[in-house]
Write a protein that holds these residues in place. Structure first.
Motif, mmCIF file in Angstrom:
data_model
loop_
_atom_site.group_PDB
_atom_site.id
_atom_site.type_symbol
_atom_site.label_atom_id
_atom_site.label_comp_id
_atom_site.label_asym_id
_atom_site.label_seq_id
_atom_site.Cartn_x
_atom_site.Cartn_y
_atom_site.Cartn_z
ATOM 1 N N ALA A 213 0.832 -1.208 0.000
ATOM 2 C CA ALA A 213 0.000 0.000 0.000
ATOM 3 C C ALA A 213 0.866 1.257 0.000
ATOM 4 O O ALA A 213 0.574 2.226 -0.715
ATOM 5 N N SER A 214 1.938 1.260 0.797
ATOM 6 C CA SER A 214 2.838 2.414 0.829
ATOM 7 C C SER A 214 3.522 2.609 -0.512
ATOM 8 O O SER A 214 3.659 3.737 -1.005
ATOM 9 N N ALA A 215 3.957 1.514 -1.136
ATOM 10 C CA ALA A 215 4.617 1.607 -2.440
ATOM 11 C C ALA A 215 3.658 2.181 -3.487
ATOM 12 O O ALA A 215 4.046 3.021 -4.304
ATOM 13 N N GLU A 216 2.409 1.759 -3.449
ATOM 14 C CA GLU A 216 1.433 2.288 -4.407
ATOM 15 C C GLU A 216 1.139 3.765 -4.152
ATOM 16 O O GLU A 216 0.836 4.501 -5.100
ATOM 17 N N ARG A 217 1.249 4.196 -2.902
ATOM 18 C CA ARG A 217 1.052 5.638 -2.644
ATOM 19 C C ARG A 217 2.143 6.450 -3.315
ATOM 20 O O ARG A 217 1.896 7.579 -3.781
ATOM 21 N N TRP A 218 3.363 5.905 -3.399
ATOM 22 C CA TRP A 218 4.415 6.611 -4.126
ATOM 23 C C TRP A 218 4.139 6.588 -5.629
ATOM 24 O O TRP A 218 4.377 7.575 -6.327
ATOM 25 N N ALA A 219 3.627 5.482 -6.124
ATOM 26 C CA ALA A 219 3.242 5.444 -7.538
ATOM 27 C C ALA A 219 2.165 6.480 -7.833
ATOM 28 O O ALA A 219 2.129 7.067 -8.927
ATOM 29 N N ASP A 220 1.297 6.742 -6.850
ATOM 30 C CA ASP A 220 0.245 7.749 -7.017
ATOM 31 C C ASP A 220 0.808 9.143 -7.292
ATOM 32 O O ASP A 220 0.092 10.009 -7.799
ATOM 33 N N GLU A 221 2.086 9.376 -6.953
ATOM 34 C CA GLU A 221 2.705 10.673 -7.189
ATOM 35 C C GLU A 221 2.988 10.918 -8.670
ATOM 36 O O GLU A 221 3.361 12.026 -9.056
ATOM 37 N N ILE A 222 2.821 9.898 -9.484
ATOM 38 C CA ILE A 222 3.108 9.990 -10.914
ATOM 39 C C ILE A 222 1.779 10.017 -11.651
ATOM 40 O O ILE A 222 1.039 9.029 -11.642
ATOM 41 N N PRO A 223 1.407 11.127 -12.282
ATOM 42 C CA PRO A 223 0.076 11.239 -12.899
ATOM 43 C C PRO A 223 -0.255 10.109 -13.861
ATOM 44 O O PRO A 223 -1.416 9.687 -13.947
ATOM 45 N N ALA A 224 0.729 9.603 -14.584
ATOM 46 C CA ALA A 224 0.447 8.529 -15.540
ATOM 47 C C ALA A 224 -0.117 7.291 -14.861
ATOM 48 O O ALA A 224 -0.874 6.524 -15.475
ATOM 49 N N TRP A 225 0.236 7.099 -13.601
ATOM 50 C CA TRP A 225 -0.280 5.946 -12.857
ATOM 51 C C TRP A 225 -1.803 5.951 -12.817
ATOM 52 O O TRP A 225 -2.440 4.898 -12.844
ATOM 53 N N HIS A 226 -2.380 7.134 -12.800
ATOM 54 C CA HIS A 226 -3.840 7.245 -12.700
ATOM 55 C C HIS A 226 -4.535 6.926 -14.011
ATOM 56 O O HIS A 226 -5.759 6.824 -14.047
ATOM 57 N N THR A 227 -3.759 6.753 -15.079
ATOM 58 C CA THR A 227 -4.357 6.346 -16.358
ATOM 59 C C THR A 227 -4.520 4.835 -16.443
ATOM 60 O O THR A 227 -5.155 4.335 -17.384
ATOM 61 N N ALA A 228 -3.946 4.104 -15.505
ATOM 62 C CA ALA A 228 -3.994 2.638 -15.547
ATOM 63 C C ALA A 228 -5.288 2.136 -14.928
ATOM 64 O O ALA A 228 -5.617 2.497 -13.798
ATOM 65 N N PRO A 229 -6.046 1.287 -15.619
ATOM 66 C CA PRO A 229 -7.226 0.684 -14.994
ATOM 67 C C PRO A 229 -6.787 -0.251 -13.872
ATOM 68 O O PRO A 229 -5.735 -0.901 -13.982
ATOM 69 N N PRO A 230 -7.545 -0.326 -12.786
ATOM 70 C CA PRO A 230 -7.149 -1.194 -11.672
ATOM 71 C C PRO A 230 -6.866 -2.626 -12.107
ATOM 72 O O PRO A 230 -5.918 -3.253 -11.621
ATOM 73 N N GLU A 231 -7.681 -3.143 -13.043
ATOM 74 C CA GLU A 231 -7.439 -4.520 -13.472
ATOM 75 C C GLU A 231 -6.134 -4.630 -14.267
ATOM 76 O O GLU A 231 -5.495 -5.689 -14.296
ATOM 77 N N GLY A 232 -5.712 -3.530 -14.906
ATOM 78 C CA GLY A 232 -4.433 -3.533 -15.603
ATOM 79 C C GLY A 232 -3.268 -3.594 -14.631
ATOM 80 O O GLY A 232 -2.280 -4.289 -14.871
ATOM 81 N N ILE A 233 -3.379 -2.841 -13.530
ATOM 82 C CA ILE A 233 -2.323 -2.881 -12.509
ATOM 83 C C ILE A 233 -2.234 -4.279 -11.912
ATOM 84 O O ILE A 233 -1.132 -4.824 -11.717
ATOM 85 N N THR A 234 -3.370 -4.886 -11.620
ATOM 86 C CA THR A 234 -3.369 -6.244 -11.070
ATOM 87 C C THR A 234 -2.751 -7.225 -12.058
ATOM 88 O O THR A 234 -1.971 -8.108 -11.673
ATOM 89 N N ALA A 235 -3.074 -7.073 -13.335
ATOM 90 C CA ALA A 235 -2.490 -7.948 -14.359
ATOM 91 C C ALA A 235 -0.977 -7.759 -14.440
ATOM 92 O O ALA A 235 -0.222 -8.728 -14.614
ATOM 93 N N PHE A 236 -0.514 -6.516 -14.314
ATOM 94 C CA PHE A 236 0.915 -6.234 -14.340
ATOM 95 C C PHE A 236 1.608 -6.841 -13.121
ATOM 96 O O PHE A 236 2.699 -7.420 -13.234
#
Length: 273
Positions: A213-236
């Motif tokens: 959860a903490s690592a994903e909060r840092w990813a949240d600092e990158i606007p492009a991260w918000h373009t990823a669908p949740p199911e895409g992140i899970t697949a990745f």
């Protein structure tokens, strides 16, 4: 598997002379212990400047990594050290990069380097991919995705680094805040979705002690991260758990096991959430 390191003095005289055509006579040579892919890795100085040299024999199985780094370098202004010269002679391919002062990024929770890395990845995620031959992210992950349809999430037109090992991030100790970090070692440069490097960073952050959860909060600092669908992140996350499981099974050592554990923890977090 790491490449056996060769000291600069063992280069053929013709290759050494070709380097000194660019640098002038070398005054100091500081062989580097970092990195896994280069036979030659050294910081050198002469009366005219300082460079970081990377090199491989032209018949080395990974000689393509030198060509890749030379090809992408012109498109990485502000993201990576500048490539100043290239020498191909006497059976060697040698790259002379701008020498950066600084330290390898610290990914531990609370590190002051984390905002600098996030700023670097923001800049990178806004960088279109150059019109050169690169592998596509969906190609690299096609044997690891849980479902073939998952590959569509990884496709895109952005320039990716994909190897967010903290040793590949140099943080300048003197430049102003927000523009202090640079990425080195672009051998695995890839074309894909803009958010993927933030995802690769998540795995290394978990390995450095962050919770998923903490690592994903840092990813949240990158606007492009918000373009990823949740199911895409899970697949990745699932695909990378498979990647690192394969790597650690083939070459078990503490660092591959830690990355495999981190990638699995992230995938489990995504599935539970």
């Amino acid at each position: 598997m790491a490449t056996i390191r060769i000291v600069l003095d063992r280069l053929p005289p013709a290759a050494r002379a070709a380097v000194e055509e660019h640098t002038g006579p070398l005054l100091t040579v500081d062989e580097s212990a970092e990195g896994f892919n280069s036979e030659i890795a050294a910081r050198v100085t002469s009366a005219t400047g300082t460079w970081h040299i990377k090199g491989l024999r032209t018949d080395h199985p990974r000689a393509w990594t030198q060509r890749r780094e030379a090809a992408v370098a012109p498109f990485l202004t502000g993201l990576a050290p500048a490539l100043r010269w290239r020498v191909e002679t006497a059976g060697w391919d040698l790259l002379g990069f701008e020498a950066l002062d600084g330290h390898h990024a610290d990914y531990a929770p609370g590190s002051p380097d984390l905002p600098e890395v996030a700023a670097l990845l923001r800049r990178l995620s806004e960088t279109p991919c150059p019109g050169i031959e690169l592998r596509h992210a969906e190609q690299r992950l096609e044997h690891y995705a849980t479902h073939p349809d998952d590959l569509r999430f990884f496709a895109g037109t952005h320039h990716l680094h994909t190897d967010l090992n903290n040793a590949n991030v140099l943080v300048d100790d003197h430049t102003h805040r927000g523009d202090r970090a640079r990425l080195v070692d672009w051998a695995w440069a890839t074309r894909g979705a803009a958010w993927l490097d933030a995802g690769y960073w998540v795995i290394w952050l978990i390995a450095a002690g962050h919770t998923p959860a903490s690592a994903e909060r840092w990813a949240d600092e990158i606007p492009a991260w918000h373009t990823a669908p949740p199911e895409g992140i899970t697949a990745f996350a699932a695909a990378n758990a498979n990647v690192w499981s394969e790597i650690s099974d083939a070459d078990p050592d503490p660092w591959t096991r830690s990355l495999a554990t981190a990638a699995t923890a992230w995938h489990e977090h995504r599935r539970a959430g």
